[in-house]
Design an enzyme around this catalytic site. Structure first.
Site, PDB file in Angstrom:
ATOM      1  N   LYS A  42       0.789  -1.128  -0.213  1.00 11.18           N
ATOM      2  CA  LYS A  42       0.009  -0.054  -0.104  1.00 11.18           C
ATOM      3  C   LYS A  42       0.899   1.168  -0.014  1.00 11.18           C
ATOM      4  CE  LYS A  42      -2.378   1.415   3.703  1.00 11.18           C
ATOM      5  NZ  LYS A  42      -1.832   2.992   3.729  1.00 11.18           N
ATOM      6  N   ASP A  69      -3.439   4.335  -2.190  1.00 13.64           N
ATOM      7  CA  ASP A  69      -4.351   4.475  -1.118  1.00 13.64           C
ATOM      8  C   ASP A  69      -4.479   6.196  -0.789  1.00 13.64           C
ATOM      9  OD1 ASP A  69      -5.965   4.615   1.311  1.00 13.64           O
ATOM     10  OD2 ASP A  69      -4.529   4.453   2.731  1.00 13.64           O
ATOM     11  N   LYS A  71      -7.601   8.124  -1.417  1.00 11.51           N
ATOM     12  CA  LYS A  71      -8.835   8.263  -0.694  1.00 11.51           C
ATOM     13  C   LYS A  71      -9.277  10.002  -1.400  1.00 11.51           C
ATOM     14  CE  LYS A  71      -7.825   6.375   3.835  1.00 11.51           C
ATOM     15  NZ  LYS A  71      -6.489   6.364   3.827  1.00 11.51           N
ATOM     16  N   ASP A  74     -13.451  15.009  -4.048  1.00 11.32           N
ATOM     17  CA  ASP A  74     -13.352  16.379  -4.687  1.00 11.32           C
ATOM     18  C   ASP A  74     -14.739  16.327  -5.606  1.00 11.32           C
ATOM     19  OD1 ASP A  74     -12.595  18.794  -6.200  1.00 11.32           O
ATOM     20  OD2 ASP A  74     -10.587  18.527  -5.205  1.00 11.32           O
ATOM     21  N   THR A 128     -10.812   4.237  10.371  1.00 10.78           N
ATOM     22  CA  THR A 128     -10.746   3.298  11.416  1.00 10.78           C
ATOM     23  C   THR A 128     -10.315   4.147  12.433  1.00 10.78           C
ATOM     24  OG1 THR A 128      -8.560   2.809  10.582  1.00 10.78           O
ATOM     25  CG2 THR A 128     -10.414   1.136  10.276  1.00 10.78           C
ATOM     26  N   ARG A 220       2.506  -0.919  10.727  1.00 19.03           N
ATOM     27  CA  ARG A 220       3.450  -0.978  12.091  1.00 19.03           C
ATOM     28  C   ARG A 220       3.684  -2.312  12.711  1.00 19.03           C
ATOM     29  NH1 ARG A 220       0.755   4.551  14.028  1.00 19.03           N
ATOM     30  NH2 ARG A 220      -0.900   3.607  13.032  1.00 19.03           N
TER      31      ARG A 220
END
Length: 246
Positions: A42, A69, A71, A74, A128, A220
């Site tokens: 990603k 990714d 997002k 607009d 999230t 992570r």
């Protein structure tokens, strides 16, 4: 085309590793230690801003599928143009915010399908990192579950998108209501010993898949591990044999 997606003998990966790095060189050095048969990668905002489309090309050259990714959110024409450009880069997944509305999502869907049938267009429902208090701050009076379902139906049933980015905690609910077809990509994945960091709605890899996730995003717990390749193998191993609950 993406060298991985050209091979029909390879299944779509269920593990996506988030390249949360500040430079393209760091991301590429890290990626070279992973196996493209076991994961996709990603590329998010920070990394794409500093490294650009060239990084995506170089990750493809290493054999990885790429989830871009960014997002998008607009006006319809702008988002459609951005999604069209992403599809021309042969990314596997690209996403936009469902809260941008029906016209925006339909324009993006049409733009992607014009240029690349292989690129999967996903809608983000509720981040999230958000909870009910976060929604209330922006004027949304519904619960996270209620907002996820509202935006999920809008994206899949009305806009015709391929799937959703959602919390694993909402995956079972979305599967029950939307069926088996939409792809559900779930960030916020943590191991039992890990903290939640800035993620508020988290779940373990096995539970996410059992709940109905098509693929999970892990950052992570892999990128900050002492041995990232071993951490990835551990998570991939835990995922083997786990079938989603429809």
């Amino acid at each position: 085309m993406d060298p991985v997606t050209e091979n029909p003998n390879l299944q779509e990966p269920r593990l996506i590793v988030a390249l949360d790095f500040a430079s393209g060189d760091e991301a590429l050095a890290f990626a070279r230690g992973l196996d493209p048969h076991q994961c996709a990668l990603k590329v998010g905002f920070e990394l794409f801003v500093v490294a650009g489309p060239d990084l995506v090309d170089r990750l493809h050259a290493l054999g990885f599928r790429v989830f871009l990714d960014l997002k998008f959110h607009d006006i319809p024409n702008t988002v459609a143009a951005a999604c069209r450009a992403a599809a021309r880069m042969d990314v596997w997944l690209v996403n936009l915010h469902a809260s941008g509305g029906l016209a925006m999502m339909r324009a993006a869907r049409d733009a992607v399908r014009e240029v690349n049938e292989q690129t999967v267009l996903l809608a983000v429902t509720v981040l999230t990192s958000s909870d009910r208090a976060t929604l209330e701050e922006t004027g949304v009076q519904d619960t996270p579950d209620g907002q996820v379902m509202r935006l999920g139906r809008l994206a899949v049933e009305q806009a015709g998108l391929d799937g959703l980015v959602c919390s694993a905690r909402e995956a079972a609910m979305l599967r029950r209501e939307l069926g088996a077809a939409p792809r559900l990509v779930t960030p916020g994945i943590r191991l039992e010993t890990a903290g939640g960091d800035d993620q508020k709605r988290v779940m373990t890899p096995e539970r996410a898949l059992e709940a109905g996730a098509s693929a999970i995003v892990v950052g992570r717990p892999i990128t900050r591990a002492q041995d990232p390749a071993a951490a990835m193998r551990t998570i991939a191993g835990r995922m083997q044999g786990v079938s989603p609950t429809q």
